[in-house]
Design an enzyme around this catalytic site. Structure first.
Site, PDB file in Angstrom:
ATOM      1  N   HIS A 130       0.092   5.748   0.876  1.00 46.02           N
ATOM      2  CA  HIS A 130      -0.865   6.745   1.358  1.00 46.02           C
ATOM      3  C   HIS A 130      -0.605   8.072   0.659  1.00 46.02           C
ATOM      4  CE1 HIS A 130      -1.628   3.716   4.356  1.00 46.02           C
ATOM      5  NE2 HIS A 130      -0.350   3.715   4.666  1.00 46.02           N
TER       6      HIS A 130
ATOM      7  N   ARG B  79      -4.172   0.506  -2.282  1.00 43.99           N
ATOM      8  CA  ARG B  79      -3.562  -0.820  -2.202  1.00 43.99           C
ATOM      9  C   ARG B  79      -3.067  -1.286  -3.558  1.00 43.99           C
ATOM     10  NH1 ARG B  79      -7.948  -0.648   1.103  1.00 43.99           N
ATOM     11  NH2 ARG B  79      -7.465  -0.858   3.311  1.00 43.99           N
TER      12      ARG B  79
ATOM     13  N   GLN C 177       0.812  -1.211   0.000  1.00 45.65           N
ATOM     14  CA  GLN C 177       0.000   0.000   0.000  1.00 45.65           C
ATOM     15  C   GLN C 177       0.847   1.262   0.000  1.00 45.65           C
ATOM     16  OE1 GLN C 177      -1.066   0.694   4.589  1.00 45.65           O
ATOM     17  NE2 GLN C 177      -1.915  -1.219   3.832  1.00 45.65           N
TER      18      GLN C 177
ATOM     19  N   HIS D 288       4.704   0.274   0.756  1.00 40.61           N
ATOM     20  CA  HIS D 288       5.161  -0.580   1.857  1.00 40.61           C
ATOM     21  C   HIS D 288       4.211  -1.737   2.111  1.00 40.61           C
ATOM     22  CE1 HIS D 288       2.676   2.680   3.554  1.00 40.61           C
ATOM     23  NE2 HIS D 288       2.228   1.785   4.419  1.00 40.61           N
TER      24      HIS D 288
HETATM   25 ZN   LIG Z   1       0.452   2.009   5.498  1.00 37.66          ZN
END
Ligand SMILES: [Zn+2]
Length: 397
Positions: free
Chosen positions: A94, A282, A92, A263
């Site tokens: 962000h 994701r 994933q 990560h």
């Molecule tokens: Zn994360």
């Protein structure tokens, strides 16, 4: 200062034993992936029998203090967790704040329901994360320098496999796009899994567990790719795993995952603190919604060293210097003498070993291992004493 009753998340990748062992209770057979100490509206901790988000909303000035209230609004800016992974979690990334604000506004305008499985931006916030290992902890974090990945691909005899054949000339982003977003990329997953399995099978030492990412980087990357392929058969994320830095954290070491960092946690128990947000894009190893173009739009494709944060020592413990303003993590260890923490604002403490006593001007609370404690701004400085290890999440003024 009050004891928090914290909800446990039973995600399938969770360890059945690690969190019960910290809590000093018997395992119940179910995976216990995360213990949440915070005010997340979907699973707030309870203080005095009431959800912490409600307690804060009722008197945000007393809970957060004027500085945090002004900078972050009337809600707790961070969430603290104990995280216990027995299996790899999703790959994933962000978004940064600007991207989250834009994405949230666009989805609101388009009328995408907030709980729809394909909703990408559930709020307008970024979600930097810091994980500090309590046990040896394995993770993938950020893209490995390309020359190192080329060595790995040569060893696996995958350097000429499409789409890896474009890595040296075009960089990681088009390779990730092809691995996750095209049929031939998905077909490559089977070849990648076979190559990793063959390398692992040829090395009898790997039967005992993962080789060291530092001293045996090729064997370690192959071991984890093989493990990922067995855990998530057919998932094209296995190809992405070969492009990422493999990180072996020792207890006390942290990894700081800032906006855009790709990560995946692989295995281990740690304390995690993050900005209060649900914005996750994701890229594999999950049954949840995957949006490849949006992941590509936020990811940081610059290869480099993994974002490991060593503990910085203090008188009675450590802290982990992280640059995002939303949280700061501090650890206090076995204090014969009371240790006083002067930082103002909201504080959430989690005891992970032993037992300690928290004291504020008006109150004293005994907190054994597994306890989480809420210290609102209005309680002022607090003291910790006893024989134990306590992590304290807070906001630096
Ligand atoms: Zn994360």
């Amino acid at each position: 200062v009050e004891i928090m009753q914290c909800p446990i998340q039973h995600n399938s990748w969770g360890s059945t034993t690690a969190i019960p062992s910290i809590l000093g209770v018997a395992p119940d057979g179910r995976p216990q992936a995360e213990l949440w100490a915070g005010a997340h509206p979907s699973a707030p901790s309870l203080v005095g029998g009431r959800p912490l988000d409600e307690v804060i909303a009722e008197d945000p000035l007393a809970a957060l203090g004027p500085d945090v209230l002004e900078r972050f609004g009337p809600a707790l800016p961070f969430l603290a967790k104990i995280l216990a992974a027995a299996e790899p979690l999703s790959i994933q990334a962000h978004p940064d704040k600007a991207h989250a604000e834009q994405g949230f506004a666009a989805e609101e305008a388009a009328g995408v329901p907030i709980d729809a499985p394909h909703r990408r931006y559930k709020d307008a916030n970024h979600k930097p994360e810091l994980l500090v290992a309590l046990t040896p902890f394995h993770a993938l974090a950020g893209f490995r320098p390309i020359d190192e990945t080329m060595v790995l691909l040569e060893e696996l005899d995958l350097a000429t496999l499409h789409p890896f054949d474009r890595l040296a000339t075009e960089g990681v982003a088009p390779v990730v796009a092809a691995l996750l977003g095209t049929d031939e990329g998905r077909e490559a997953a089977a070849r990648i899994a076979e190559a990793a399995a063959a390398l692992v099978a040829a090395d009898p030492d790997t039967a005992a567990g993962p080789p060291s990412a530092v001293t045996e980087p090729v064997q370690a990357a192959a071991w984890w790719a093989d493990h990922i392929a067995r855990t998530y058969p057919g998932d094209p994320g296995v190809g992405v795993s070969l492009l990422l830095n493999l990180v072996d954290l020792e207890p006390g070491e942290g990894v700081n995952l800032r906006a855009g960092n790709v990560h995946a946690y692989l295995e281990g128990t740690g304390i995690e603190v993050m900005a209060s947000s649900d914005n996750v894009l994701r890229g594999g190893l999950t049954p949840k919604y995957i949006d490849v173009p949006e992941l590509l739009a936020v990811l940081d494709a610059t290869p480099g060293e993994p974002p490991i944060v060593p503990a910085a020592p203090t008188d009675n413990g450590s802290f982990w210097p992280t640059p995002d303003p939303d949280f700061h993590l501090h650890m206090v260890r076995s204090t014969a003498l009371p240790h006083e923490l002067h930082v103002a604002g909201p504080r959430v403490a989690i005891v992970v070993e032993g037992a300690v006593t928290f004291t504020t001007s008006g109150r004293e609370i005994d907190a054994p291992s597994g306890s989480a404690v809420w210290v609102p701004h209005a309680d002022g400085p607090f003291r910790v004493r006893g024989d134990g290890v306590v992590f304290v999440a807070m906001v630096i003024p």
